[in-house]
Motif scaffolding. Structure first.
Motif, PDB file in Angstrom:
ATOM      1  N   GLY A 154       0.754  -1.241   0.000  1.00 52.56           N
ATOM      2  CA  GLY A 154       0.000   0.000   0.000  1.00 52.56           C
ATOM      3  C   GLY A 154       0.784   1.289   0.000  1.00 52.56           C
ATOM      4  O   GLY A 154       0.186   2.365   0.024  1.00 52.56           O
ATOM      5  N   ALA A 155       2.114   1.244  -0.039  1.00 51.52           N
ATOM      6  CA  ALA A 155       2.876   2.492  -0.121  1.00 51.52           C
ATOM      7  C   ALA A 155       2.767   3.068  -1.525  1.00 51.52           C
ATOM      8  O   ALA A 155       2.409   2.383  -2.479  1.00 51.52           O
ATOM      9  CB  ALA A 155       4.340   2.252   0.243  1.00 51.52           C
ATOM     10  N   SER A 156       3.095   4.341  -1.656  1.00 51.99           N
ATOM     11  CA  SER A 156       3.021   5.000  -2.961  1.00 51.99           C
ATOM     12  C   SER A 156       4.301   4.748  -3.750  1.00 51.99           C
ATOM     13  O   SER A 156       5.355   4.483  -3.172  1.00 51.99           O
ATOM     14  CB  SER A 156       2.817   6.508  -2.783  1.00 51.99           C
ATOM     15  OG  SER A 156       3.848   7.068  -1.978  1.00 51.99           O
ATOM     16  N   LEU A 162       3.346   5.499   3.745  1.00 51.25           N
ATOM     17  CA  LEU A 162       3.774   4.247   4.364  1.00 51.25           C
ATOM     18  C   LEU A 162       2.899   3.077   3.925  1.00 51.25           C
ATOM     19  O   LEU A 162       1.697   3.243   3.666  1.00 51.25           O
ATOM     20  CB  LEU A 162       3.722   4.360   5.883  1.00 51.25           C
ATOM     21  CG  LEU A 162       4.752   5.291   6.547  1.00 51.25           C
ATOM     22  CD1 LEU A 162       4.425   5.444   8.021  1.00 51.25           C
ATOM     23  CD2 LEU A 162       6.156   4.754   6.365  1.00 51.25           C
ATOM     24  N   SER A 163       3.511   1.904   3.853  1.00 53.70           N
ATOM     25  CA  SER A 163       2.749   0.687   3.627  1.00 53.70           C
ATOM     26  C   SER A 163       2.198   0.186   4.955  1.00 53.70           C
ATOM     27  O   SER A 163       2.507   0.726   6.024  1.00 53.70           O
ATOM     28  CB  SER A 163       3.635  -0.381   2.974  1.00 53.70           C
ATOM     29  OG  SER A 163       4.762  -0.637   3.792  1.00 53.70           O
ATOM     30  N   ASP A 201      -3.781   0.415  -1.603  1.00 54.72           N
ATOM     31  CA  ASP A 201      -4.219   1.398  -0.616  1.00 54.72           C
ATOM     32  C   ASP A 201      -5.673   1.799  -0.853  1.00 54.72           C
ATOM     33  O   ASP A 201      -6.442   1.941   0.096  1.00 54.72           O
ATOM     34  CB  ASP A 201      -3.313   2.627  -0.679  1.00 54.72           C
ATOM     35  CG  ASP A 201      -3.706   3.689   0.330  1.00 54.72           C
ATOM     36  OD1 ASP A 201      -3.522   3.446   1.545  1.00 54.72           O
ATOM     37  OD2 ASP A 201      -4.193   4.761  -0.090  1.00 54.72           O
ATOM     38  N   ARG A 202      -6.054   1.954  -2.102  1.00 55.94           N
ATOM     39  CA  ARG A 202      -7.416   2.400  -2.427  1.00 55.94           C
ATOM     40  C   ARG A 202      -8.455   1.327  -2.130  1.00 55.94           C
ATOM     41  O   ARG A 202      -9.482   1.604  -1.497  1.00 55.94           O
ATOM     42  CB  ARG A 202      -7.504   2.797  -3.902  1.00 55.94           C
ATOM     43  CG  ARG A 202      -8.929   3.151  -4.376  1.00 55.94           C
ATOM     44  CD  ARG A 202      -8.960   3.544  -5.831  1.00 55.94           C
ATOM     45  NE  ARG A 202      -8.553   2.468  -6.715  1.00 55.94           N
ATOM     46  CZ  ARG A 202      -9.381   1.489  -7.130  1.00 55.94           C
ATOM     47  NH1 ARG A 202     -10.630   1.448  -6.700  1.00 55.94           N
ATOM     48  NH2 ARG A 202      -8.934   0.566  -7.959  1.00 55.94           N
ATOM     49  N   ILE A 203      -8.180   0.093  -2.555  1.00 51.63           N
ATOM     50  CA  ILE A 203      -9.207  -0.949  -2.450  1.00 51.63           C
ATOM     51  C   ILE A 203      -9.309  -1.507  -1.037  1.00 51.63           C
ATOM     52  O   ILE A 203     -10.378  -1.956  -0.618  1.00 51.63           O
ATOM     53  CB  ILE A 203      -8.925  -2.066  -3.472  1.00 51.63           C
ATOM     54  CG1 ILE A 203     -10.184  -2.889  -3.706  1.00 51.63           C
ATOM     55  CG2 ILE A 203      -7.776  -2.949  -3.046  1.00 51.63           C
ATOM     56  CD1 ILE A 203     -10.089  -3.845  -4.862  1.00 51.63           C
TER      57      ILE A 203
END
Length: 276
Positions: A154-156, A162-163, A201-203
């Motif tokens: 999930g990090a960018s 942060l993940s 991160d979104r889902i």
């Protein structure tokens, strides 16, 4: 002029046809160039006289060093691992020696799923100290037991977010079966140009776990014609729904997150144990 040299896991070495240590020594002896070490384990040579560019590139190419970014596998280029075993006393499992093989396996899996052009930031450490910064990687591996890793997602892509921990212990041997449903869901539900880290991160992790729990391994493999393989009708799942109080649902959701399982898996295990 300046030149950046991508160094896998920061290891300057001579190994087979890859003679980076020898090449750098020859360059410094001949051209007396200054260099900088980067935060991503790479080297930058600078203050290069333009008239020396061709000779410098020739030395690198003769020693098996790739001088163009296009010639480097993106997953390798954007990966990094700490040394871990056998030199770090804090390591609980492999990192630098394990990551190249795991990256190769991830690449092969992505290719099978029709994601040949996809890449993302991967980091690995042999313990939770996180020296290779796995907590800001789109896909982070953190050693949690011998040949097993926490998985962080999930990090960018630019590492400004942060993940978060997705599971606490993924055996190295289960890498393909673990990530196949996640990558298939990414392929099917991503937004245009959305990166892997942004997608996770979104889902959200609940959606990832739910999809994985109901995914049939192999069903997302792409045929030579570019279409997913047909699902076997004999393995169709019968799903049933039950209602539970909101308070129990919240506790179940938290327990599933703590244990790295889907709520469906955890509820099924609890009911099976109760009914025995």
């Amino acid at each position: 002029l300046f030149l950046g040299i991508s160094i896998e896991n920061g290891r300057v070495k001579d190994e087979g046809n890859f003679q980076l240590k020898t090449a750098l020594r020859k360059i410094i002896e001949k051209f007396a160039l200054p260099m900088r070490l980067t935060a991503n384990h790479n080297i930058i040579l600078y203050e290069i006289d333009p008239t020396h560019q061709q000779a410098l590139n020739q030395i690198l190419e003769q020693h098996g060093i790739q001088v163009t970014p296009e010639g480097i596998e993106p997953l390798v280029r954007y990966s990094m691992a700490c040394p871990a075993l056998p030199t770090c006393g804090l390591a609980v499992t492999e990192s630098e020696r394990a990551l190249p093989g795991m990256v190769e396996r991830i690449r092969l899996l992505l290719d099978k799923l029709g994601l040949e052009k996809e890449y993302f930031v991967i980091r690995m450490t042999g313990c939770p100290n996180g020296c290779a910064r796995p907590y800001i990687a789109e896909l982070g591996f953190v050693g949690s037991a011998p040949k097993a890793y926490q998985v962080w997602l999930g990090a960018s892509p630019d590492q400004t977010r942060l993940s978060r921990p997705y599971v606490q212990k993924m055996p190295e041997s289960e890498l393909e079966s673990f990530f196949e449903p996640i990558f298939v869901q990414f392929r099917e539900e991503r937004k245009p140009e959305e990166s892997f880290g942004d997608f996770c991160d979104r889902i959200g992790f609940d959606a990832l776990r739910e999809f994985s729990a109901n995914y049939e391994l192999g069903s997302g493999i792409v045929n030579p014609n570019g279409k997913p393989a047909a699902k076997k009708s004999s393995t169709a799942k019968n799903r049933r729904r039950i209602s539970i109080p909101e308070e129990v649902h919240a506790r179940l959701k938290q327990a599933a997150a703590d244990q790295g399982k889907t709520m469906t898996q955890l509820a099924a295990e609890a009911l099976e144990a109760y009914l025995l």
